[in-house]
Design a protein around this motif. Structure first.
Motif, short mmCIF file in Angstrom:
data_model
loop_
_atom_site.label_atom_id
_atom_site.label_comp_id
_atom_site.label_asym_id
_atom_site.label_seq_id
_atom_site.Cartn_x
_atom_site.Cartn_y
_atom_site.Cartn_z
N ARG A 36 -18.91 -114.34 -83.88
CA ARG A 36 -19.72 -115.52 -83.62
C ARG A 36 -18.88 -116.77 -83.88
N GLN A 37 -19.31 -117.84 -83.24
CA GLN A 37 -18.61 -119.11 -83.43
C GLN A 37 -19.63 -120.23 -83.48
N ALA A 38 -19.66 -120.91 -84.60
CA ALA A 38 -20.52 -122.08 -84.77
C ALA A 38 -19.74 -123.33 -84.40
N PRO A 39 -20.43 -124.40 -84.04
CA PRO A 39 -19.75 -125.64 -83.67
C PRO A 39 -18.79 -126.12 -84.75
N GLY A 40 -17.56 -126.40 -84.37
CA GLY A 40 -16.59 -126.91 -85.31
C GLY A 40 -15.97 -125.87 -86.21
N LYS A 41 -16.31 -124.60 -85.98
CA LYS A 41 -15.77 -123.54 -86.84
C LYS A 41 -14.98 -122.53 -86.00
N GLU A 42 -14.18 -121.76 -86.69
CA GLU A 42 -13.41 -120.72 -86.01
C GLU A 42 -14.31 -119.52 -85.71
N ARG A 43 -13.85 -118.72 -84.76
CA ARG A 43 -14.58 -117.52 -84.43
C ARG A 43 -14.53 -116.55 -85.60
N GLU A 44 -15.68 -115.97 -85.93
CA GLU A 44 -15.83 -115.17 -87.14
C GLU A 44 -16.19 -113.73 -86.78
N PHE A 45 -15.47 -112.80 -87.38
CA PHE A 45 -15.79 -111.38 -87.22
C PHE A 45 -17.09 -111.06 -87.96
N LEU A 46 -17.97 -110.31 -87.28
CA LEU A 46 -19.22 -109.88 -87.91
C LEU A 46 -19.20 -108.40 -88.21
N GLY A 47 -18.75 -107.62 -87.26
CA GLY A 47 -18.70 -106.19 -87.44
C GLY A 47 -18.23 -105.52 -86.16
N ALA A 48 -17.94 -104.23 -86.29
CA ALA A 48 -17.48 -103.48 -85.14
C ALA A 48 -17.83 -102.01 -85.31
N ILE A 49 -17.72 -101.28 -84.21
CA ILE A 49 -18.06 -99.86 -84.20
C ILE A 49 -17.03 -99.10 -83.38
N THR A 50 -16.66 -97.94 -83.87
CA THR A 50 -15.76 -97.07 -83.09
C THR A 50 -16.62 -96.28 -82.11
N TRP A 51 -16.14 -96.24 -80.88
CA TRP A 51 -17.01 -95.66 -79.86
C TRP A 51 -17.18 -94.16 -80.02
N ARG A 52 -16.10 -93.47 -80.41
CA ARG A 52 -16.17 -92.01 -80.50
C ARG A 52 -17.04 -91.58 -81.67
N GLU A 53 -16.73 -92.09 -82.88
CA GLU A 53 -17.42 -91.60 -84.07
C GLU A 53 -18.66 -92.40 -84.44
N GLY A 54 -18.70 -93.64 -83.96
CA GLY A 54 -19.81 -94.50 -84.39
C GLY A 54 -19.62 -95.06 -85.78
N ASN A 55 -18.39 -95.05 -86.28
CA ASN A 55 -18.12 -95.66 -87.59
C ASN A 55 -18.20 -97.17 -87.47
N THR A 56 -18.69 -97.81 -88.52
CA THR A 56 -18.86 -99.25 -88.50
C THR A 56 -18.15 -99.93 -89.66
N ASP A 57 -17.90 -101.20 -89.45
CA ASP A 57 -17.34 -102.05 -90.48
C ASP A 57 -18.00 -103.41 -90.32
N TYR A 58 -18.33 -104.03 -91.44
CA TYR A 58 -19.04 -105.31 -91.40
C TYR A 58 -18.35 -106.34 -92.28
N GLU A 59 -18.48 -107.59 -91.85
CA GLU A 59 -18.09 -108.69 -92.70
C GLU A 59 -19.08 -108.75 -93.86
N GLU A 60 -18.57 -109.07 -95.01
CA GLU A 60 -19.39 -109.02 -96.22
C GLU A 60 -20.61 -109.93 -96.13
N SER A 61 -20.49 -111.06 -95.47
CA SER A 61 -21.58 -112.04 -95.43
C SER A 61 -22.80 -111.55 -94.63
N VAL A 62 -22.61 -110.52 -93.80
CA VAL A 62 -23.74 -110.04 -93.01
C VAL A 62 -24.09 -108.59 -93.34
N ARG A 63 -23.31 -107.99 -94.19
CA ARG A 63 -23.59 -106.59 -94.55
C ARG A 63 -24.97 -106.49 -95.18
N GLY A 64 -25.75 -105.54 -94.72
CA GLY A 64 -27.11 -105.35 -95.22
C GLY A 64 -28.16 -106.09 -94.40
#
Length: 125
Positions: A36-64
């Motif tokens: 995501r990218q808010a006005p005046g801010k850099e693009r921020e990673f939120l999370g991602a998923i591996t297509w084969r296994e469905g494993n996920t990783d999240y940025e701490e600020s949105v985890r949960g």
């Protein structure tokens, strides 16, 4: 690979939204991510998923609060966002890392090869 994100909109604080991202093609070793990218801010990673296994990783600020899942039958990734706050207001982007082999999930935007156009999420207090 073409990506189409949808599902953005306006909600009040505490509300929920679900974003979708449809890929024209996706292979098992690929990753799909949300940024995501808010006005005046850099693009921020939120999370991602591996297509084969469905494993996920999240940025701490949105985890949960945010959850990523994929539906391989539809080439679609979802971002379920709960307990939204005004600071979550931004343009949300989906992206694909088109790796030729299995790799750990990457959090840097430059590691992703294909991007959707983004969908606006606005959270009011």
């Amino acid at each position: 690979v073409q990506l189409q994100a949808s599902g953005g909109g306006s909600v009040q604080a505490g509300g929920s939204l679900r974003l979708s991202c449809v890929a024209s093609a996706i292979f098992s070793q690929y990753h799909m991510g949300w940024f995501r990218q808010a006005p005046g801010k850099e693009r921020e990673f939120l999370g991602a998923i591996t297509w084969r296994e469905g494993n996920t990783d999240y940025e701490e600020s949105v985890r949960g609060r945010f959850t990523i899942r994929r539906d391989a039958t539809k080439n679609t990734m979802y971002l379920q966002m709960n307990s939204l706050q005004p600071e979550d207001t931004a343009v949300y982007y989906c992206a694909v890392r088109a790796s030729s082999r299995r790799t750990p999930i990457r959090r840097i935007s430059s590691d992703y090869d294909y991007w959707g156009r983004g969908t606006q999420v606005t959270v009011s207090s």
